[in-house]
Every structure is written in C-alpha cells, then in structure tokens.
Design a protein around this motif. Sequence first.
Motif, PDB file in Angstrom:
ATOM      1  N   THR A 135     -14.846   2.759  23.785  1.00  0.00           N
ATOM      2  CA  THR A 135     -15.246   4.147  23.979  1.00  0.00           C
ATOM      3  C   THR A 135     -14.795   4.661  25.331  1.00  0.00           C
ATOM      4  O   THR A 135     -14.652   3.903  26.293  1.00  0.00           O
ATOM      5  CB  THR A 135     -16.783   4.319  23.902  1.00  0.00           C
ATOM      6  N   TRP A 136     -14.601   5.980  25.401  1.00  0.00           N
ATOM      7  CA  TRP A 136     -14.239   6.604  26.668  1.00  0.00           C
ATOM      8  C   TRP A 136     -15.396   6.516  27.647  1.00  0.00           C
ATOM      9  O   TRP A 136     -15.198   6.441  28.864  1.00  0.00           O
ATOM     10  CB  TRP A 136     -13.843   8.066  26.412  1.00  0.00           C
ATOM     11  N   SER A 137     -16.622   6.465  27.146  1.00  0.00           N
ATOM     12  CA  SER A 137     -17.792   6.408  28.028  1.00  0.00           C
ATOM     13  C   SER A 137     -17.874   5.107  28.823  1.00  0.00           C
ATOM     14  O   SER A 137     -18.611   5.022  29.802  1.00  0.00           O
ATOM     15  CB  SER A 137     -19.085   6.625  27.230  1.00  0.00           C
ATOM     16  N   GLU A 138     -17.119   4.095  28.425  1.00  0.00           N
ATOM     17  CA  GLU A 138     -17.089   2.832  29.182  1.00  0.00           C
ATOM     18  C   GLU A 138     -16.325   2.960  30.495  1.00  0.00           C
ATOM     19  O   GLU A 138     -16.505   2.159  31.407  1.00  0.00           O
ATOM     20  CB  GLU A 138     -16.407   1.734  28.352  1.00  0.00           C
ATOM     21  N   VAL A 139     -15.440   3.932  30.588  1.00  0.00           N
ATOM     22  CA  VAL A 139     -14.580   4.096  31.757  1.00  0.00           C
ATOM     23  C   VAL A 139     -15.371   4.786  32.862  1.00  0.00           C
ATOM     24  O   VAL A 139     -15.869   5.894  32.687  1.00  0.00           O
ATOM     25  CB  VAL A 139     -13.318   4.905  31.405  1.00  0.00           C
ATOM     26  N   ARG A 140     -15.487   4.132  34.004  1.00  0.00           N
ATOM     27  CA  ARG A 140     -16.216   4.676  35.158  1.00  0.00           C
ATOM     28  C   ARG A 140     -15.205   5.172  36.185  1.00  0.00           C
ATOM     29  O   ARG A 140     -14.526   4.379  36.837  1.00  0.00           O
ATOM     30  CB  ARG A 140     -17.121   3.616  35.793  1.00  0.00           C
TER      31      ARG A 140
ATOM     32  N   SER B 207       8.163  11.094  29.520  1.00  0.00           N
ATOM     33  CA  SER B 207       7.845  10.050  30.511  1.00  0.00           C
ATOM     34  C   SER B 207       6.618   9.265  30.061  1.00  0.00           C
ATOM     35  O   SER B 207       5.643   9.842  29.588  1.00  0.00           O
ATOM     36  CB  SER B 207       7.548  10.663  31.883  1.00  0.00           C
ATOM     37  N   CYS B 208       6.672   7.952  30.247  1.00  0.00           N
ATOM     38  CA  CYS B 208       5.548   7.075  29.950  1.00  0.00           C
ATOM     39  C   CYS B 208       5.184   6.337  31.231  1.00  0.00           C
ATOM     40  O   CYS B 208       6.059   5.783  31.898  1.00  0.00           O
ATOM     41  CB  CYS B 208       5.923   6.083  28.848  1.00  0.00           C
ATOM     42  N   ILE B 209       3.908   6.357  31.580  1.00  0.00           N
ATOM     43  CA  ILE B 209       3.435   5.740  32.818  1.00  0.00           C
ATOM     44  C   ILE B 209       2.362   4.713  32.480  1.00  0.00           C
ATOM     45  O   ILE B 209       1.410   5.020  31.763  1.00  0.00           O
ATOM     46  CB  ILE B 209       2.821   6.794  33.768  1.00  0.00           C
ATOM     47  N   TYR B 210       2.513   3.507  33.010  1.00  0.00           N
ATOM     48  CA  TYR B 210       1.478   2.478  32.894  1.00  0.00           C
ATOM     49  C   TYR B 210       0.733   2.426  34.224  1.00  0.00           C
ATOM     50  O   TYR B 210       1.353   2.304  35.282  1.00  0.00           O
ATOM     51  CB  TYR B 210       2.090   1.116  32.590  1.00  0.00           C
ATOM     52  N   VAL B 211      -0.589   2.531  34.171  1.00  0.00           N
ATOM     53  CA  VAL B 211      -1.427   2.503  35.371  1.00  0.00           C
ATOM     54  C   VAL B 211      -2.303   1.249  35.308  1.00  0.00           C
ATOM     55  O   VAL B 211      -3.217   1.178  34.481  1.00  0.00           O
ATOM     56  CB  VAL B 211      -2.318   3.755  35.466  1.00  0.00           C
ATOM     57  N   PRO B 212      -2.040   0.246  36.161  1.00  0.00           N
ATOM     58  CA  PRO B 212      -2.895  -0.944  36.176  1.00  0.00           C
ATOM     59  C   PRO B 212      -4.333  -0.594  36.577  1.00  0.00           C
ATOM     60  O   PRO B 212      -4.559   0.385  37.301  1.00  0.00           O
ATOM     61  CB  PRO B 212      -2.250  -1.843  37.239  1.00  0.00           C
ATOM     62  N   GLY B 213      -5.282  -1.368  36.106  1.00  0.00           N
ATOM     63  CA  GLY B 213      -6.680  -1.154  36.475  1.00  0.00           C
ATOM     64  C   GLY B 213      -6.863  -1.180  37.985  1.00  0.00           C
ATOM     65  O   GLY B 213      -6.165  -1.895  38.705  1.00  0.00           O
ATOM     66  N   ASP B 214      -7.775  -0.370  38.481  1.00  0.00           N
ATOM     67  CA  ASP B 214      -8.154  -0.254  39.890  1.00  0.00           C
ATOM     68  C   ASP B 214      -7.084   0.346  40.790  1.00  0.00           C
ATOM     69  O   ASP B 214      -7.252   0.365  42.005  1.00  0.00           O
ATOM     70  CB  ASP B 214      -8.627  -1.602  40.458  1.00  0.00           C
ATOM     71  N   LEU B 215      -5.992   0.870  40.218  1.00  0.00           N
ATOM     72  CA  LEU B 215      -4.975   1.542  41.025  1.00  0.00           C
ATOM     73  C   LEU B 215      -5.330   3.029  41.125  1.00  0.00           C
ATOM     74  O   LEU B 215      -5.583   3.683  40.113  1.00  0.00           O
ATOM     75  CB  LEU B 215      -3.587   1.395  40.398  1.00  0.00           C
TER      76      LEU B 215
ATOM     77  N   HIS C 193     -10.209   3.464  38.167  1.00  0.00           N
ATOM     78  CA  HIS C 193     -11.188   2.860  37.252  1.00  0.00           C
ATOM     79  C   HIS C 193     -10.690   1.459  36.944  1.00  0.00           C
ATOM     80  O   HIS C 193      -9.504   1.152  37.128  1.00  0.00           O
ATOM     81  CB  HIS C 193     -11.374   3.691  35.975  1.00  0.00           C
ATOM     82  N   ALA C 194     -11.569   0.591  36.500  1.00  0.00           N
ATOM     83  CA  ALA C 194     -11.232  -0.814  36.266  1.00  0.00           C
ATOM     84  C   ALA C 194     -10.235  -0.999  35.129  1.00  0.00           C
ATOM     85  O   ALA C 194      -9.445  -1.939  35.133  1.00  0.00           O
ATOM     86  CB  ALA C 194     -12.501  -1.627  35.991  1.00  0.00           C
ATOM     87  N   GLU C 195     -10.259  -0.093  34.166  1.00  0.00           N
ATOM     88  CA  GLU C 195      -9.429  -0.252  32.966  1.00  0.00           C
ATOM     89  C   GLU C 195      -7.984   0.166  33.212  1.00  0.00           C
ATOM     90  O   GLU C 195      -7.711   1.105  33.964  1.00  0.00           O
ATOM     91  CB  GLU C 195     -10.007   0.600  31.818  1.00  0.00           C
ATOM     92  N   HIS C 196      -7.066  -0.511  32.538  1.00  0.00           N
ATOM     93  CA  HIS C 196      -5.671  -0.086  32.523  1.00  0.00           C
ATOM     94  C   HIS C 196      -5.603   1.235  31.765  1.00  0.00           C
ATOM     95  O   HIS C 196      -6.471   1.533  30.937  1.00  0.00           O
ATOM     96  CB  HIS C 196      -4.785  -1.104  31.792  1.00  0.00           C
ATOM     97  N   GLU C 197      -4.552   2.008  32.020  1.00  0.00           N
ATOM     98  CA  GLU C 197      -4.375   3.277  31.316  1.00  0.00           C
ATOM     99  C   GLU C 197      -2.898   3.540  31.114  1.00  0.00           C
ATOM    100  O   GLU C 197      -2.056   3.097  31.899  1.00  0.00           O
ATOM    101  CB  GLU C 197      -5.003   4.422  32.127  1.00  0.00           C
ATOM    102  N   VAL C 198      -2.581   4.264  30.064  1.00  0.00           N
ATOM    103  CA  VAL C 198      -1.214   4.691  29.793  1.00  0.00           C
ATOM    104  C   VAL C 198      -1.213   6.209  29.672  1.00  0.00           C
ATOM    105  O   VAL C 198      -2.101   6.784  29.035  1.00  0.00           O
ATOM    106  CB  VAL C 198      -0.671   4.063  28.487  1.00  0.00           C
ATOM    107  N   TYR C 199      -0.232   6.846  30.315  1.00  0.00           N
ATOM    108  CA  TYR C 199       0.021   8.275  30.147  1.00  0.00           C
ATOM    109  C   TYR C 199       1.353   8.419  29.414  1.00  0.00           C
ATOM    110  O   TYR C 199       2.321   7.735  29.753  1.00  0.00           O
ATOM    111  CB  TYR C 199       0.220   8.990  31.493  1.00  0.00           C
TER     112      TYR C 199
END
Length: 144
Positions: free
Chosen positions: A130-135, A100-108, A72-78
């Motif tokens: 909103t979560w609904s923005e994430v495609r 564990s903390c993981i950073y996921v760049p957008g579009d990866l 997805h286009a947005e960055h994310e953290v786990y």
Amino acid sequence: MSSDMPLPRKIQDDDVEWEYIKGEEGRSDVVRWKTFLGGVDADAEKAANNTQGITMGVCEVPPGAKLDAHYHAEHEVYYVQHGSGEVLLGDKTVTVESGSCIYVPGDLTHGIKNQGEATLTLLWIFPTDTWSEVRYHMQTEQDF
C-alpha cells in the motif's frame, strides 16, 4: 488462486480521484497524484485497488511547480510520460523528459521540478502493498 490473494483487475483513470497536499485541494498550480494500485490498507477486503507487493500511480507537476526534496525507506521508480524537468537524486540533478525512467534507491533524497511549459506527468511505483506504508521525510530546506 488463494482467497487472501488480491484479484486481477482493470482500473480506469476516471475511477480514481486526484489527491492533494492538505489545503491545496483543487488548485491547478500544485502537485497532485492518483494511486491506481495499493491505495488502501492491506487488510481491506474487496478494495478496488488492493495489491500485494506493488503500489503504482501517476503524479502531475504543473509548470513551475515541484515536489520538494524528500526521502523514504522504499525504492521508487519514476517514468516520465509527458513533459520535462529536473529530478534531484542525492546531490545531483538530472534532466528528464518524456520517456525518461529514473530508479531511486531507498533513503536517497530526491524530488522533481517542472521547468517546462507543459504539465510534467510521471508514473511512480513502490514495492509495497500500500501507498500508506511509505513514510515521507520532507527536506524542504534543500532546494534544487
């Protein structure tokens, strides 16, 4: 405080229902999630979890289950709260465990697989209202 700003709030785990992929509701062998902050449309007034600029929730991955590869286009953290498994990050796989903390760049392309005996529980965060923005773009043909 501006009238268009979300109000500060406290949300309890039990205040939010589990969500599932359609057709998997209530099954114990599939991934499920809760959206604590940012789970409603940005223009909804007085919504309990309306936010600005941050969406957060938890995800549970039972033993042997996985969240298929996707991007997805947005960055994310786990942040892994409990359990262990593997996270796909592009063409690499990393082992994760509690803390564990993981950073996921957008579009990866990424995904997560539980290879342990306990449910893998992770906190997820997006920099969106909103979560609904994430495609999500699922990559089910890519196994890991």
